[in-house]
Design a protein around this motif. Structure first.
Motif, PDB file in Angstrom:
ATOM      1  N   VAL A 105      46.101 -13.494  26.176  1.00  0.00           N
ATOM      2  CA  VAL A 105      46.093 -14.045  27.537  1.00  0.00           C
ATOM      3  C   VAL A 105      44.808 -13.616  28.256  1.00  0.00           C
ATOM      4  O   VAL A 105      44.139 -14.433  28.913  1.00  0.00           O
ATOM      5  N   ALA A 145      41.823 -16.073  29.509  1.00  0.00           N
ATOM      6  CA  ALA A 145      41.452 -16.069  30.930  1.00  0.00           C
ATOM      7  C   ALA A 145      39.945 -15.886  31.069  1.00  0.00           C
ATOM      8  O   ALA A 145      39.292 -16.577  31.867  1.00  0.00           O
ATOM      9  N   LEU A 150      53.755 -15.724  26.363  1.00  0.00           N
ATOM     10  CA  LEU A 150      54.091 -14.453  27.018  1.00  0.00           C
ATOM     11  C   LEU A 150      55.434 -14.558  27.748  1.00  0.00           C
ATOM     12  O   LEU A 150      56.293 -13.679  27.616  1.00  0.00           O
ATOM     13  N   LEU A 151      55.613 -15.642  28.503  1.00  0.00           N
ATOM     14  CA  LEU A 151      56.885 -15.831  29.213  1.00  0.00           C
ATOM     15  C   LEU A 151      58.049 -15.840  28.230  1.00  0.00           C
ATOM     16  O   LEU A 151      59.069 -15.172  28.444  1.00  0.00           O
ATOM     17  N   LEU A 203      44.857 -21.040  27.851  1.00  0.00           N
ATOM     18  CA  LEU A 203      45.410 -20.006  28.745  1.00  0.00           C
ATOM     19  C   LEU A 203      46.864 -20.315  29.096  1.00  0.00           C
ATOM     20  O   LEU A 203      47.730 -19.432  29.036  1.00  0.00           O
ATOM     21  N   TRP A 204      47.129 -21.574  29.461  1.00  0.00           N
ATOM     22  CA  TRP A 204      48.513 -21.951  29.791  1.00  0.00           C
ATOM     23  C   TRP A 204      49.420 -21.746  28.583  1.00  0.00           C
ATOM     24  O   TRP A 204      50.533 -21.231  28.715  1.00  0.00           O
ATOM     25  N   HIS A 208      49.084 -19.687  25.965  1.00  0.00           N
ATOM     26  CA  HIS A 208      49.377 -18.283  25.678  1.00  0.00           C
ATOM     27  C   HIS A 208      50.211 -17.647  26.795  1.00  0.00           C
ATOM     28  O   HIS A 208      50.978 -16.702  26.538  1.00  0.00           O
ATOM     29  N   SER A 209      50.078 -18.147  28.027  1.00  0.00           N
ATOM     30  CA  SER A 209      50.943 -17.666  29.118  1.00  0.00           C
ATOM     31  C   SER A 209      52.395 -18.065  28.860  1.00  0.00           C
ATOM     32  O   SER A 209      53.328 -17.287  29.146  1.00  0.00           O
TER      33      SER A 209
END
Ligand SMILES: N=c1c2ncn([C@@H]3O[C@H](COP(=O)(O)OP(=O)(O)OP(=O)(O)O)[C@@H](O)[C@H]3O)c2ncn1[C@@H]1O[C@H](COP(=O)(O)O)[C@@H](O)[C@H]1O
Length: 107
Positions: free
Chosen positions: A42, A46, A75-76, A68-69, A71-72
């Motif tokens: 992430v 970024a 993460l979520l 980025l979205w 990998h975010s």
């Protein structure tokens, strides 16, 4: 497909990768490496997004923002969350500011 359907369907795929074979799935390999590896990705994405914006490269900016979205979202999912919680928070904030704007126009 509407934008939030893309997020929701991708989130379902990410959920389905829990317990999948890490050798045949990039997402499963990230889960297997653990939280710190996901956070590192992430952070990298970024930084690459910032560089693309600073370089004035719109196509590259979209590409890096998508990374980025993505990998975010990984993460979520790893944290037991999903895009719906983030969208609900944005909607809550937008609803509040929308009410404020309406009140200031009427006042
Ligand atoms: N949207 C994506 C997606 N976006 C980016 N990526 C991967 O994210 C990584 C980005 O890494 P980098 O930009 O740092 O590039 P890299 O140097 O090649 O990667 P690294 O060696 O640094 O890991 C690449 O390996 C991309 O393939 C993605 N991998 C998967 N998805 C989606 O996730 C779904 C599940 O994927 P699997 O688990 O692989 O089946 C797929 O169906 C896709 O829809």
């Amino acid at each position: 497909m509407s934008d939030d359907r893309v997020l929701e369907q991708l989130a379902q795929v990410l959920e389905s990768r829990k317990g999948a074979d890490a050798s045949s799935s990039y997402v499963a390999s990230l889960y297997a490496k653990g939280l710190d590896s996901i956070l590192k990705k992430v952070g990298e994405e970024a930084t690459e997004t910032v560089v693309a914006a600073k370089n004035g490269e719109p196509d590259q900016l979209v590409h890096e923002m998508a990374d980025l979205w993505f990998h975010s979202l990984v993460l979520l999912a790893h944290q037991g969350l999903g895009p719906q919680q983030v969208l609900a928070e944005l909607e809550r904030r937008f609803g509040l500011s929308g009410l404020e704007e309406k009140a200031s126009r009427q006042g």
